[in-house]
Each structure stands twice: as C-alpha cells, then as structure tokens.
Motif scaffolding. Sequence first.
Motif, PDB file in Angstrom:
ATOM      1  N   ILE A  65       0.759  -1.282   0.215  1.00 38.03           N
ATOM      2  CA  ILE A  65       0.053   0.067  -0.168  1.00 38.03           C
ATOM      3  C   ILE A  65       0.767   1.188  -0.033  1.00 38.03           C
ATOM      4  N   LEU A  66       0.798   1.821  -0.928  1.00 35.29           N
ATOM      5  CA  LEU A  66       1.686   3.203  -1.217  1.00 35.29           C
ATOM      6  C   LEU A  66       0.863   4.433  -0.661  1.00 35.29           C
ATOM      7  N   VAL A  67       1.332   5.422   0.177  1.00 37.20           N
ATOM      8  CA  VAL A  67       0.554   6.473   0.512  1.00 37.20           C
ATOM      9  C   VAL A  67       1.523   7.650   0.493  1.00 37.20           C
ATOM     10  N   PRO A  68       1.049   8.866   0.343  1.00 37.41           N
ATOM     11  CA  PRO A  68       1.541  10.188   0.303  1.00 37.41           C
ATOM     12  C   PRO A  68       2.485  10.696   1.670  1.00 37.41           C
ATOM     13  N   GLU A  71       1.974  10.089   8.130  1.00 35.95           N
ATOM     14  CA  GLU A  71       0.762   9.943   9.038  1.00 35.95           C
ATOM     15  C   GLU A  71      -0.242   9.069   8.701  1.00 35.95           C
ATOM     16  N   LEU A  72      -0.502   8.937   7.342  1.00 36.11           N
ATOM     17  CA  LEU A  72      -1.406   7.970   6.465  1.00 36.11           C
ATOM     18  C   LEU A  72      -0.951   6.604   6.731  1.00 36.11           C
ATOM     19  N   ALA A  73       0.337   6.365   6.431  1.00 40.06           N
ATOM     20  CA  ALA A  73       0.690   4.999   6.542  1.00 40.06           C
ATOM     21  C   ALA A  73       0.519   4.624   8.131  1.00 40.06           C
ATOM     22  N   LEU A  74       0.764   5.290   9.095  1.00 39.58           N
ATOM     23  CA  LEU A  74       0.876   4.933  10.425  1.00 39.58           C
ATOM     24  C   LEU A  74      -0.668   4.662  10.722  1.00 39.58           C
ATOM     25  N   GLN A  75      -1.758   5.421  10.220  1.00 41.14           N
ATOM     26  CA  GLN A  75      -2.969   5.278  10.407  1.00 41.14           C
ATOM     27  C   GLN A  75      -3.529   3.938   9.886  1.00 41.14           C
ATOM     28  N   ILE A  76      -3.202   3.780   8.655  1.00 38.74           N
ATOM     29  CA  ILE A  76      -3.499   2.539   7.884  1.00 38.74           C
ATOM     30  C   ILE A  76      -2.960   1.192   8.809  1.00 38.74           C
ATOM     31  N   GLU A  77      -1.679   1.327   9.147  1.00 42.22           N
ATOM     32  CA  GLU A  77      -1.061   0.201  10.071  1.00 42.22           C
ATOM     33  C   GLU A  77      -2.114  -0.013  11.128  1.00 42.22           C
ATOM     34  N   LEU A  78      -2.413   1.137  12.008  1.00 38.24           N
ATOM     35  CA  LEU A  78      -3.322   1.140  12.873  1.00 38.24           C
ATOM     36  C   LEU A  78      -4.695   0.289  12.782  1.00 38.24           C
ATOM     37  N   VAL A  79      -5.383   0.880  11.653  1.00 34.89           N
ATOM     38  CA  VAL A  79      -6.846   0.330  11.371  1.00 34.89           C
ATOM     39  C   VAL A  79      -6.604  -1.059  11.082  1.00 34.89           C
ATOM     40  N   PHE A  80      -5.620  -1.529  10.283  1.00 39.08           N
ATOM     41  CA  PHE A  80      -5.547  -3.064  10.047  1.00 39.08           C
ATOM     42  C   PHE A  80      -5.251  -3.935  11.187  1.00 39.08           C
ATOM     43  N   LYS A  81      -4.201  -3.247  12.108  1.00 37.67           N
ATOM     44  CA  LYS A  81      -4.115  -4.064  13.295  1.00 37.67           C
ATOM     45  C   LYS A  81      -5.588  -4.215  14.201  1.00 37.67           C
ATOM     46  N   PRO A 108       9.106 -11.259   7.434  1.00 38.59           N
ATOM     47  CA  PRO A 108       8.371  -9.940   6.454  1.00 38.59           C
ATOM     48  C   PRO A 108       6.914 -10.019   6.666  1.00 38.59           C
ATOM     49  N   PRO A 109       6.270  -8.742   6.682  1.00 40.24           N
ATOM     50  CA  PRO A 109       4.952  -8.635   6.886  1.00 40.24           C
ATOM     51  C   PRO A 109       3.991  -9.253   5.763  1.00 40.24           C
ATOM     52  N   SER A 110       2.742  -9.815   5.898  1.00 35.56           N
ATOM     53  CA  SER A 110       2.020  -9.912   4.738  1.00 35.56           C
ATOM     54  C   SER A 110       1.546  -8.857   3.894  1.00 35.56           C
ATOM     55  N   VAL A 111       1.369  -7.532   5.008  1.00 38.05           N
ATOM     56  CA  VAL A 111       0.947  -6.325   4.083  1.00 38.05           C
ATOM     57  C   VAL A 111       2.081  -5.263   4.499  1.00 38.05           C
ATOM     58  N   LEU A 112       2.556  -4.526   3.582  1.00 37.77           N
ATOM     59  CA  LEU A 112       3.648  -3.330   3.785  1.00 37.77           C
ATOM     60  C   LEU A 112       2.774  -1.909   3.298  1.00 37.77           C
ATOM     61  N   VAL A 113       3.032  -1.076   4.375  1.00 35.85           N
ATOM     62  CA  VAL A 113       2.314  -0.082   3.889  1.00 35.85           C
ATOM     63  C   VAL A 113       3.412   1.441   3.967  1.00 35.85           C
ATOM     64  N   GLY A 114       3.545   2.154   3.240  1.00 30.06           N
ATOM     65  CA  GLY A 114       4.683   3.108   3.316  1.00 30.06           C
ATOM     66  C   GLY A 114       4.642   4.136   2.242  1.00 30.06           C
ATOM     67  N   THR A 115       5.609   5.355   2.453  1.00 27.82           N
ATOM     68  CA  THR A 115       5.669   6.389   1.634  1.00 27.82           C
ATOM     69  C   THR A 115       6.513   5.979   0.219  1.00 27.82           C
ATOM     70  N   PRO A 116       6.291   6.489  -0.915  1.00 28.44           N
ATOM     71  CA  PRO A 116       6.977   6.135  -2.096  1.00 28.44           C
ATOM     72  C   PRO A 116       8.598   6.079  -1.949  1.00 28.44           C
ATOM     73  N   GLY A 117       8.908   7.109  -1.232  1.00 26.15           N
ATOM     74  CA  GLY A 117      10.650   7.387  -1.253  1.00 26.15           C
ATOM     75  C   GLY A 117      10.964   6.245  -0.540  1.00 26.15           C
ATOM     76  N   ARG A 118      10.502   6.067   0.789  1.00 26.97           N
ATOM     77  CA  ARG A 118      10.929   5.064   1.376  1.00 26.97           C
ATOM     78  C   ARG A 118      10.966   3.483   1.252  1.00 26.97           C
ATOM     79  N   PHE A 141      -4.003   8.725  -4.306  1.00 21.22           N
ATOM     80  CA  PHE A 141      -3.327   8.887  -5.556  1.00 21.22           C
ATOM     81  C   PHE A 141      -3.266  10.210  -6.033  1.00 21.22           C
ATOM     82  N   ASP A 142      -4.155  11.106  -5.830  1.00 22.51           N
ATOM     83  CA  ASP A 142      -4.158  12.402  -6.525  1.00 22.51           C
ATOM     84  C   ASP A 142      -3.175  13.240  -5.728  1.00 22.51           C
ATOM     85  N   LYS A 143      -3.292  13.113  -4.264  1.00 22.72           N
ATOM     86  CA  LYS A 143      -2.136  13.782  -3.677  1.00 22.72           C
ATOM     87  C   LYS A 143      -0.813  13.376  -3.634  1.00 22.72           C
ATOM     88  N   ALA A 144      -0.377  11.951  -3.970  1.00 23.61           N
ATOM     89  CA  ALA A 144       0.769  11.643  -4.252  1.00 23.61           C
ATOM     90  C   ALA A 144       1.250  12.241  -5.478  1.00 23.61           C
TER      91      ALA A 144
END
Length: 435
Positions: A65-68, A71-81, A108-118, A141-144
């Motif tokens: 999951i790629l996010v811009p 904060e959004l990456a951390l939030q998605i991780e929190l929701v999934f958990k 390795p995790p089954s799901v990886l969420v992060g910013t494009p650069g990292r 994606f529009d924000k990215a």
Amino acid sequence: MQLDTIIKKLQIQDLNPMQKTTYKTTQNDQDVVLLSPTGSGKTLAFLFPVLRNLHAGTKGVQALILVPSRELALQIELVFKSMGTGFKINSCYGGHSTKTEENNFTEPPSVLVGTPGRIAFHVENSSFDTNITTTLVLDEFDKALEMGFQDDISYIIEQLTSLKQRILTSATNLEKIPSFAGLVNHKKLNFLDDVEIKPDLTFRKVVTDSESKLNNLYKLICKIGNKRTLIFCNHRDAVDRISAILSDKGIARESFHGGMQQDERERALLKFRNGSVQIFITTDLAARGLDIPEVENIIHYQLPEKESAFTHRNGRTARMNAKGVVYLVMGEKEVFDFIEKDLPIEDLEGRFKTPPPTAFQTVYISAGKKDKVNKVDIVGYLMKKGLLNKEDIGIIEVKDSAAYVAVKREKVVQMLKTLADQKIKNKKVKMEIAF
C-alpha cells in the motif's frame, strides 16, 4: 475470517454503500479506481479486498500500500491491526532509521504500507521479495501526484512482476491516470457526488474584525467546550501564534504543520487521537490522509483560496455517517464564491468558561517494539505495578523504541512515583509526562 467478525471488532454497525460496492467489484482480481470524498471510509474500502487476497501459507509481502504521507501510513497500519486478522503489517516512511525497518523484514509482513520514497529505498536494496507481491494499493493517488512522487511510484511498480490486482483511490476526479499505474480494464467507482455518503454538516459564521479575531476564536472554543476540534490556518506562523495564546489561557492543544520535526508531529497526532488534547491547530497538512475519529468541529480561522481545500478540510468531521459543525471565522466584508452568503451567525455575546482539563494525559515510556514490549505488557505493568484500574488506562500506541499511553489525569503523578524503580520485562524504563 468472516466480515461480520471484523466489523464487530471495529465497533461499527456495517460497511457503508461505497465500501460494500468496492468489496464486491474487486472480486476476481478486478482492477479498480475508487473516487470518494475525504472522510467516506476509503481505508476500510480497500483493506477488506486486501485481506481477501492474503494467504496464510505464503511468506512475504503479499500486499503493498503506497501512501503520500507517513501519518497516513501509520493510520492504515493502526486500522489494519484493529481488524485483528492475524496477518502482520508494517509501515515504512522517512524520518527514522532504515535499520529498524530492515530488521522487521527478517520476518516479512504480509502487508506493507509506506511512502513512495522509503519503499523505493527498500525495493532498491532488496529488503523484501517483490515477486511475492500480488496486490497493490495506491491510496490518495491524487495527493501523491501533487507531491511529486511519480518517479518513485513508477520505479516501484516496475519491480512488482507478480501483480494480480491494483486498487487506486482518490478524493478528486482524475482526468487522466498515468500509464505507469498499469491499470488493465479497470472499473471506475465514482462516489464523489453520492448523496448517501455526503457528510452531515452544519455551517456557522463567526463575524469578526482583525483586532478581535484571536479573542473571538478563544470565546468560540470556550463556548464549544471539551469537544474534538480542528482549527485550520493557511500559514504555519498562524498555527504557532494561536497555539501559544491558547496555551497561555490554559487550554490543552497541539500544533501540526510542515515546519515541525516528524517526531513532534507524530506525538501531537497521537495526543489528539488518545484524547489528551481536544484542540488541534493545523495547516492543510492535516486536511487529508489523517483518519482522526470523531472530530466534532472544524474551525476555519483562515479560509483557503480554493473550494477543493475547503471541502477536504470539512471532510475531517462528520465521518462514517456522524454529524459535524463547521465554523467560519471571517470579516463582515469577506466574500468567497464557494461559501453561502446567508450562513447563520454564531452568537459569542456573554462570558464562557475555559474548558476544564481533558480526562486523560499522555505518558511516555522509553521502551517499544525493539524491546519486545507490546500493549499487553504495558497494561499488565500499569495495573500490577502501577496500581491502576483498567478504566484508568486509555489508548496505547507502541512505536519502535518508545510507547505512549493515555492515563487518567488524576492518576498520573502517583503512578509515576509508584513506578519510579520498577521494571517492565526486566528492563528499567524512563517514564514521564509527554509534552
């Protein structure tokens, strides 16, 4: 795992129409472009299809999951958990050491969420096997694209040779989707004008002159009372100025803007999330990508120039079928094309008491995931050694090398004294109020 079980864990009654449609449409690996307003529940809309695609017997990153924003990456991780699926998820983002992230890939995790650069960094360094990944989500994606992540996203997608499904989300209508997204015979789900998920907002105007603006803001906050409130400004200096004044007046608040260090922003966000503060003063950095629950009020201390920015700000409240109030602090002669001229005027005549302190206060603990400390460990530590009751403990967030826990304000001082010489998992930790 049945959807009903997860929905119950998430403490929601049911998926909304947009989420149900997305889940149905994404069957059989159908590529989807989901257009839906800020605050409509896009995170769950794509997490359920992601979960459906995961296989317990497969080791490696099955979904990316790629996010811009971090904060959004951390939030998605929190929701999934919070869904309690049994599958591991990790987030990767700039601003902290890559070493901790690389260590996480040992299992390795089954799901990886992060910013494009990292994520691009980890792909380039072969931190995980990209051939295992079959599901790709491009969230916001529009924000990215606005933030210039095209090259990193394009590079990442080129390395994902086993993709079966791509889900792209956006809060605005994309005129053209870049070819590097690789969508094949995709279906577009457009909920941008859907009446059923439009937020239930009440708009009110606070008429003021420039000399009285800050004082009227303070009176408005006092009148609103202890309710979760986002105050939007156009400029960082306005955020800092308001924050300092409210602090002087004894109101718990946090600031959030791009001029702050990332650890400061993360700490501010978690204190707002766990209820230690109810007032969050921010620029448009927080207008999108932050899934902050149950925000009851939006205050536009400075109104944006564009209607789209105004809409995104307002999307922070009235989420998931709730209601919200939007206050516009503006001069009598100020006119904006996207704002109705005859909005009700908020009456600020009279005296209003300063809101009392929040029920919870955030405590910092100098141990985290790398110390093998989890939420269960912390709850046990605080109850058995700190002599707290379960109701004295609020939201706990465990980071790589630290943890933050919301504790009933009246219990904090005594708890810190009681735990001064105690250890958690045989480790002496530092504990203090998080400022």
